[in-house]
Write a protein that holds these residues in place. Structure first.
Motif, short mmCIF file in Angstrom:
data_model
loop_
_atom_site.label_atom_id
_atom_site.label_comp_id
_atom_site.label_asym_id
_atom_site.label_seq_id
_atom_site.Cartn_x
_atom_site.Cartn_y
_atom_site.Cartn_z
N ALA A 155 7.82 34.75 52.16
CA ALA A 155 8.45 35.78 53.00
C ALA A 155 7.62 36.04 54.25
N THR A 156 8.30 36.23 55.37
CA THR A 156 7.59 36.46 56.63
C THR A 156 6.84 37.79 56.61
N GLU A 157 7.34 38.76 55.84
CA GLU A 157 6.67 40.07 55.77
C GLU A 157 5.29 39.94 55.13
N LEU A 158 5.19 39.09 54.11
CA LEU A 158 3.92 38.86 53.41
C LEU A 158 4.09 37.60 52.58
N ALA A 159 3.51 36.51 53.01
CA ALA A 159 3.63 35.24 52.29
C ALA A 159 2.50 35.12 51.28
N LEU A 160 2.83 35.17 50.00
CA LEU A 160 1.82 34.95 48.97
C LEU A 160 1.45 33.47 48.99
N PRO A 161 0.16 33.15 49.08
CA PRO A 161 -0.25 31.76 49.25
C PRO A 161 -0.15 30.89 48.00
N ARG A 162 -0.08 31.51 46.80
CA ARG A 162 -0.14 30.71 45.58
C ARG A 162 0.94 31.12 44.58
#
Length: 276
Positions: A155-162
């Motif tokens: 998500a552009t709001e907050l991209a979880l990396p894993r």
């Protein structure tokens, strides 16, 4: 600026939080404070709402909340059974102060909020988390998986990396809340199943300039997928804290211990005929 509220005290899971935070350079009692709810499953009014005021919380800009697998006496509303801890009202007031951020995790916290008296829990879900409670067990809707993989949506709001495993299997089967997104709430990660079911969500409240990240799988049950310098838990927590504007005093540590040979034997092993 950070308060870690362990609402599952002495029942496990805190070491997973401490280790992830230490991997990111956050040290106990210098980078974050801790509040323990003693006897959290007993409803004896030991929650944060029974001890602290909104004025005392005003110095914190981020709260990390851990409810483990409890489905009772999580965020209480003072009128629930014998509980006299006004947790919901306290957190609601703290968030309303503005410029504060909450990372709230728990396997069945939505179920517990849904049964609070006078609808305070439902109002808290609507106003701050932005989800609608459907059922206290998502198991049958995610292909009957007890340890499903949870995939980042980017998500552009907050991209979880894993991605991570929602480990709800042996030695006991966890039940994870099933819920639906409300308008304005974004899914950060979904269960890997035939349909899209959110596991981690993001809601920004523009009026209060407040962000709430919610996980229907308690953070201590986020198991690592793949190989990296940090665990899935630590990398995702780093992204969340960074989005909250929090940084540690020492920076991220990627040091790994030196590999050493070890010997382990299957003793005692009374439950299985074969051990690998």
């Amino acid at each position: 600026p950070i308060l870690f509220w362990n609402d599952f005290a002495n029942r496990g899971g805190e070491n997973e939080w401490y280790f992830a935070l230490s991997q990111l350079g956050f040290q106990r009692y210098s980078d974050y404070d801790i509040y323990y709810t003693n006897a959290p499953s007993s409803g004896v009014s030991n929650g944060l709402g029974s001890r602290a005021t909104s004025g005392q919380l005003a110095g914190y800009s981020t709260m990390l909340y851990h409810a483990g697998n409890l489905g009772d006496y999580t965020l209480s509303d003072y009128a629930q059974d014998s509980e006299k801890s006004q947790d919901i009202g306290l957190v609601d007031t703290w968030l309303s102060l503005g410029n504060n951020n909450l990372f709230i995790t728990g396997d069945e916290i939505l179920y517990d909020l849904s049964v609070t008296a006078a609808g305070e829990g439902a109002a808290f879900m609507n106003d701050w988390i932005g989800v609608t409670f459907l059922d206290n067990d998502v198991y049958d809707t995610i292909d009957f998986q007890t340890a499903p993989q949870v995939l980042s949506t980017g998500a552009t709001e907050l991209a979880l990396p894993r991605d991570f495993i929602a480990f709800g299997s042996c030695p006991s089967i966890n039940t994870f809340d099933q819920f639906a997104l409300q308008s304005g709430t974004v899914s950060l990660a979904n269960y890997d199943a035939g349909a899209t079911y959110p596991a981690v969500t993001y809601k920004y409240n523009a009026t209060a300039n407040t962000t709430v990240v919610f996980a229907g799988v308690d953070f201590s049950y986020w198991y690592t997928v793949g190989v990296g310098a940090l665990s899935s838990r630590a990398e995702n927590l780093s992204a969340i804290l960074t989005s909250f504007g929090e940084s540690s005093s020492k920076g991220v540590s990627t040091d790994a211990p030196a590999a050493k040979p070890f010997f382990a034997r299957n003793y005692p092993n009374p439950f299985n005929p074969i051990t690998k």
